[in-house]
Design a protein around this motif. Structure first.
Motif, PDB file in Angstrom:
ATOM      1  N   ARG A  99       0.830  -1.202   0.000  1.00  0.00           N
ATOM      2  CA  ARG A  99       0.000   0.000   0.000  1.00  0.00           C
ATOM      3  C   ARG A  99       0.867   1.256   0.000  1.00  0.00           C
ATOM      4  O   ARG A  99       0.471   2.292  -0.515  1.00  0.00           O
ATOM      5  CB  ARG A  99      -0.918   0.005   1.214  1.00  0.00           C
ATOM      6  CG  ARG A  99      -1.952  -1.088   1.166  1.00  0.00           C
ATOM      7  CD  ARG A  99      -2.903  -0.975   2.316  1.00  0.00           C
ATOM      8  NE  ARG A  99      -2.180  -0.868   3.566  1.00  0.00           N
ATOM      9  CZ  ARG A  99      -2.402  -1.592   4.642  1.00  0.00           C
ATOM     10  NH1 ARG A  99      -3.359  -2.451   4.661  1.00  0.00           N
ATOM     11  NH2 ARG A  99      -1.682  -1.431   5.726  1.00  0.00           N
ATOM     12  N   LEU A 100       2.051   1.173   0.606  1.00  0.00           N
ATOM     13  CA  LEU A 100       2.910   2.343   0.753  1.00  0.00           C
ATOM     14  C   LEU A 100       3.686   2.654  -0.535  1.00  0.00           C
ATOM     15  O   LEU A 100       3.818   3.822  -0.904  1.00  0.00           O
ATOM     16  CB  LEU A 100       3.886   2.128   1.909  1.00  0.00           C
ATOM     17  CG  LEU A 100       4.828   3.272   2.226  1.00  0.00           C
ATOM     18  CD1 LEU A 100       4.035   4.518   2.618  1.00  0.00           C
ATOM     19  CD2 LEU A 100       5.776   2.880   3.338  1.00  0.00           C
ATOM     20  N   PHE A 101       4.188   1.642  -1.218  1.00  0.00           N
ATOM     21  CA  PHE A 101       5.017   1.881  -2.392  1.00  0.00           C
ATOM     22  C   PHE A 101       4.317   2.726  -3.454  1.00  0.00           C
ATOM     23  O   PHE A 101       4.924   3.654  -3.986  1.00  0.00           O
ATOM     24  CB  PHE A 101       5.525   0.560  -2.974  1.00  0.00           C
ATOM     25  CG  PHE A 101       6.809   0.066  -2.348  1.00  0.00           C
ATOM     26  CD1 PHE A 101       7.108   0.321  -1.025  1.00  0.00           C
ATOM     27  CD2 PHE A 101       7.719  -0.647  -3.091  1.00  0.00           C
ATOM     28  CE1 PHE A 101       8.287  -0.128  -0.448  1.00  0.00           C
ATOM     29  CE2 PHE A 101       8.905  -1.102  -2.532  1.00  0.00           C
ATOM     30  CZ  PHE A 101       9.183  -0.843  -1.206  1.00  0.00           C
ATOM     31  N   PRO A 102       3.059   2.463  -3.803  1.00  0.00           N
ATOM     32  CA  PRO A 102       2.424   3.313  -4.820  1.00  0.00           C
ATOM     33  C   PRO A 102       2.328   4.778  -4.391  1.00  0.00           C
ATOM     34  O   PRO A 102       2.455   5.675  -5.223  1.00  0.00           O
ATOM     35  CB  PRO A 102       1.029   2.701  -4.985  1.00  0.00           C
ATOM     36  CG  PRO A 102       1.173   1.300  -4.539  1.00  0.00           C
ATOM     37  CD  PRO A 102       2.207   1.322  -3.450  1.00  0.00           C
ATOM     38  N   ILE A 103       2.122   5.013  -3.119  1.00  0.00           N
ATOM     39  CA  ILE A 103       2.061   6.400  -2.634  1.00  0.00           C
ATOM     40  C   ILE A 103       3.414   7.071  -2.828  1.00  0.00           C
ATOM     41  O   ILE A 103       3.503   8.205  -3.302  1.00  0.00           O
ATOM     42  CB  ILE A 103       1.647   6.432  -1.145  1.00  0.00           C
ATOM     43  CG1 ILE A 103       0.215   5.932  -0.998  1.00  0.00           C
ATOM     44  CG2 ILE A 103       1.793   7.839  -0.565  1.00  0.00           C
ATOM     45  CD1 ILE A 103      -0.198   5.655   0.433  1.00  0.00           C
ATOM     46  N   LEU A 104       4.479   6.369  -2.481  1.00  0.00           N
ATOM     47  CA  LEU A 104       5.826   6.939  -2.592  1.00  0.00           C
ATOM     48  C   LEU A 104       6.255   7.101  -4.044  1.00  0.00           C
ATOM     49  O   LEU A 104       6.897   8.097  -4.392  1.00  0.00           O
ATOM     50  CB  LEU A 104       6.828   6.067  -1.840  1.00  0.00           C
ATOM     51  CG  LEU A 104       6.613   5.955  -0.327  1.00  0.00           C
ATOM     52  CD1 LEU A 104       7.605   4.977   0.275  1.00  0.00           C
ATOM     53  CD2 LEU A 104       6.709   7.312   0.339  1.00  0.00           C
ATOM     54  N   THR A 105       5.916   6.155  -4.897  1.00  0.00           N
ATOM     55  CA  THR A 105       6.375   6.239  -6.292  1.00  0.00           C
ATOM     56  C   THR A 105       5.585   7.253  -7.104  1.00  0.00           C
ATOM     57  O   THR A 105       6.047   7.667  -8.160  1.00  0.00           O
ATOM     58  CB  THR A 105       6.323   4.862  -6.979  1.00  0.00           C
ATOM     59  OG1 THR A 105       4.989   4.367  -6.950  1.00  0.00           O
ATOM     60  CG2 THR A 105       7.269   3.875  -6.305  1.00  0.00           C
ATOM     61  N   HIS A 106       4.423   7.683  -6.607  1.00  0.00           N
ATOM     62  CA  HIS A 106       3.642   8.712  -7.295  1.00  0.00           C
ATOM     63  C   HIS A 106       4.044  10.119  -6.847  1.00  0.00           C
ATOM     64  O   HIS A 106       3.599  11.107  -7.416  1.00  0.00           O
ATOM     65  CB  HIS A 106       2.145   8.524  -7.041  1.00  0.00           C
ATOM     66  CG  HIS A 106       1.542   7.396  -7.801  1.00  0.00           C
ATOM     67  ND1 HIS A 106       1.736   6.077  -7.454  1.00  0.00           N
ATOM     68  CD2 HIS A 106       0.741   7.378  -8.889  1.00  0.00           C
ATOM     69  CE1 HIS A 106       1.078   5.300  -8.285  1.00  0.00           C
ATOM     70  NE2 HIS A 106       0.470   6.063  -9.177  1.00  0.00           N
ATOM     71  N   ALA A 107       4.870  10.217  -5.814  1.00  0.00           N
ATOM     72  CA  ALA A 107       5.266  11.526  -5.283  1.00  0.00           C
ATOM     73  C   ALA A 107       6.469  12.062  -6.053  1.00  0.00           C
ATOM     74  O   ALA A 107       7.377  11.313  -6.406  1.00  0.00           O
ATOM     75  CB  ALA A 107       5.622  11.398  -3.803  1.00  0.00           C
ATOM     76  N   PRO A 108       6.504  13.367  -6.292  1.00  0.00           N
ATOM     77  CA  PRO A 108       7.699  13.944  -6.912  1.00  0.00           C
ATOM     78  C   PRO A 108       8.875  13.875  -5.939  1.00  0.00           C
ATOM     79  O   PRO A 108       8.682  13.795  -4.718  1.00  0.00           O
ATOM     80  CB  PRO A 108       7.301  15.391  -7.200  1.00  0.00           C
ATOM     81  CG  PRO A 108       6.065  15.644  -6.434  1.00  0.00           C
ATOM     82  CD  PRO A 108       5.451  14.345  -6.068  1.00  0.00           C
ATOM     83  N   LEU A 109      10.074  13.931  -6.468  1.00  0.00           N
ATOM     84  CA  LEU A 109      11.275  13.870  -5.620  1.00  0.00           C
ATOM     85  C   LEU A 109      11.262  14.966  -4.557  1.00  0.00           C
ATOM     86  O   LEU A 109      11.751  14.758  -3.449  1.00  0.00           O
ATOM     87  CB  LEU A 109      12.546  13.972  -6.473  1.00  0.00           C
ATOM     88  CG  LEU A 109      12.804  12.826  -7.450  1.00  0.00           C
ATOM     89  CD1 LEU A 109      14.117  13.058  -8.198  1.00  0.00           C
ATOM     90  CD2 LEU A 109      12.814  11.488  -6.747  1.00  0.00           C
ATOM     91  N   THR A 110      10.675  16.118  -4.886  1.00  0.00           N
ATOM     92  CA  THR A 110      10.631  17.218  -3.905  1.00  0.00           C
ATOM     93  C   THR A 110       9.806  16.838  -2.683  1.00  0.00           C
ATOM     94  O   THR A 110      10.126  17.258  -1.571  1.00  0.00           O
ATOM     95  CB  THR A 110      10.033  18.491  -4.550  1.00  0.00           C
ATOM     96  OG1 THR A 110       8.781  18.165  -5.149  1.00  0.00           O
ATOM     97  CG2 THR A 110      10.976  19.079  -5.581  1.00  0.00           C
ATOM     98  N   ASP A 111       8.754  16.050  -2.859  1.00  0.00           N
ATOM     99  CA  ASP A 111       7.941  15.609  -1.723  1.00  0.00           C
ATOM    100  C   ASP A 111       8.535  14.388  -1.030  1.00  0.00           C
ATOM    101  O   ASP A 111       8.370  14.196   0.170  1.00  0.00           O
ATOM    102  CB  ASP A 111       6.524  15.269  -2.183  1.00  0.00           C
ATOM    103  CG  ASP A 111       5.748  16.486  -2.648  1.00  0.00           C
ATOM    104  OD1 ASP A 111       6.164  17.624  -2.327  1.00  0.00           O
ATOM    105  OD2 ASP A 111       4.726  16.294  -3.348  1.00  0.00           O
ATOM    106  N   LEU A 112       9.199  13.558  -1.791  1.00  0.00           N
ATOM    107  CA  LEU A 112       9.760  12.315  -1.273  1.00  0.00           C
ATOM    108  C   LEU A 112      11.031  12.550  -0.449  1.00  0.00           C
ATOM    109  O   LEU A 112      11.285  11.826   0.529  1.00  0.00           O
ATOM    110  CB  LEU A 112      10.064  11.395  -2.460  1.00  0.00           C
ATOM    111  CG  LEU A 112      10.357   9.945  -2.205  1.00  0.00           C
ATOM    112  CD1 LEU A 112       9.235   9.284  -1.436  1.00  0.00           C
ATOM    113  CD2 LEU A 112      10.573   9.232  -3.532  1.00  0.00           C
TER     114      LEU A 112
END
Length: 171
Positions: A99-112
Motif C-alpha cells: 500500500r505504501l510503495f504506490p504512494i511513494l512512487t507517485h510523489a515527486p522527488l521534492t515531496d519524497l
C-alpha cells in the motif's frame, strides 16, 4: 506407523496447540510480536501433521460427531465467523509496503526527499549515480522508471537509505 500414531498423535496435537494458543494470544495483545510471529506461523503449520494423524486415527469417532446437529451448527458458526472477519478486515491485512510503495512512487522527488532524510537534489544524484535519467526534481519515481523501462518499486528501493541497524539517523 499405526503404533506411532496411536502413541504420539494426540500428545503432539496437544503440545503444538498449546504453543499455538500461547503465541496467538501474545500476537493478539502485541506482546513481543517479533519473538512470536515466526514461531506461531511455522509451528501452526507443524501442528497440521499430528492433527491429520490424530484425525486419521480417530476417524470413525469423528464421523460420529456429524450425526448430531451440534457439530453442524458449530462448523457453520465457525465458517460464518471466518467469512465475517475476511469481509470486514481483509482489506487491512497483508504487506503494508504494497500500500505504501504506490504512494511513494507517485510523489515527486521534492515531496519524497524529506521522508528519506535527503534533499531533492541528493535523491536526483543517487538516481543518476545508479543510471537513471532525472530531468527535474519535480519528476515522480513512476516517470523516472518509465523512461528507463524499469519498475517504479525497483527505483524506490535504489534510493531508500541504507542502514546497518545502528539506531542512528538514516542517511
Amino acid at each position: 506407523m499405526n503404533r506411532f500414531v496411536k502413541k504420539y498423535a494426540t500428545p503432539f496435537v496437544t503440545g503444538f496447540f498449546v504453543i499455538s494458543a500461547v503465541s496467538g494470544t501474545a500476537l493478539f495483545f502485541h506482546w513481543q510480536p517479533g519473538l512470536f510471529h515466526s514461531m506461531h506461523a511455522w509451528l501452526s503449520m507443524v501442528l497440521l501433521v499430528p492433527f491429520v494423524l490424530h484425525m486419521w486415527r480417530n476417524w470413525p469417532q469423528f464421523l460420529g460427531y456429524f450425526r448430531s446437529r451440534t457439530m453442524l451448527v458449530a462448523c457453520g458458526i465457525s465458517v460464518l465467523a471466518a467469512v465475517a472477519f475476511m469481509v470486514t478486515t481483509g482489506h487491512r491485512g497483508g504487506n503494508p509496503a504494497q500500500r505504501l510503495f504506490p504512494i511513494l512512487t507517485h510523489a515527486p522527488l521534492t515531496d519524497l526527499a524529506p521522508l528519506l532524510h535527503a534533499t531533492p537534489d541528493e535523491l536526483a544524484a543517487r538516481l543518476t549515480h545508479t543510471g537513471y535519467a532525472v530531468r527535474s526534481t519535480d519528476e515522480t519515481l513512476d516517470e523516472i522508471a518509465a523512461a528507463a523501462g524499469q519498475k517504479s518499486n525497483d527505483v524506490l528501493l535504489k534510493i531508500l537509505p541504507q542502514h546497518g541497524g545502528g539506531g542512528g539517523r538514516h542517511r
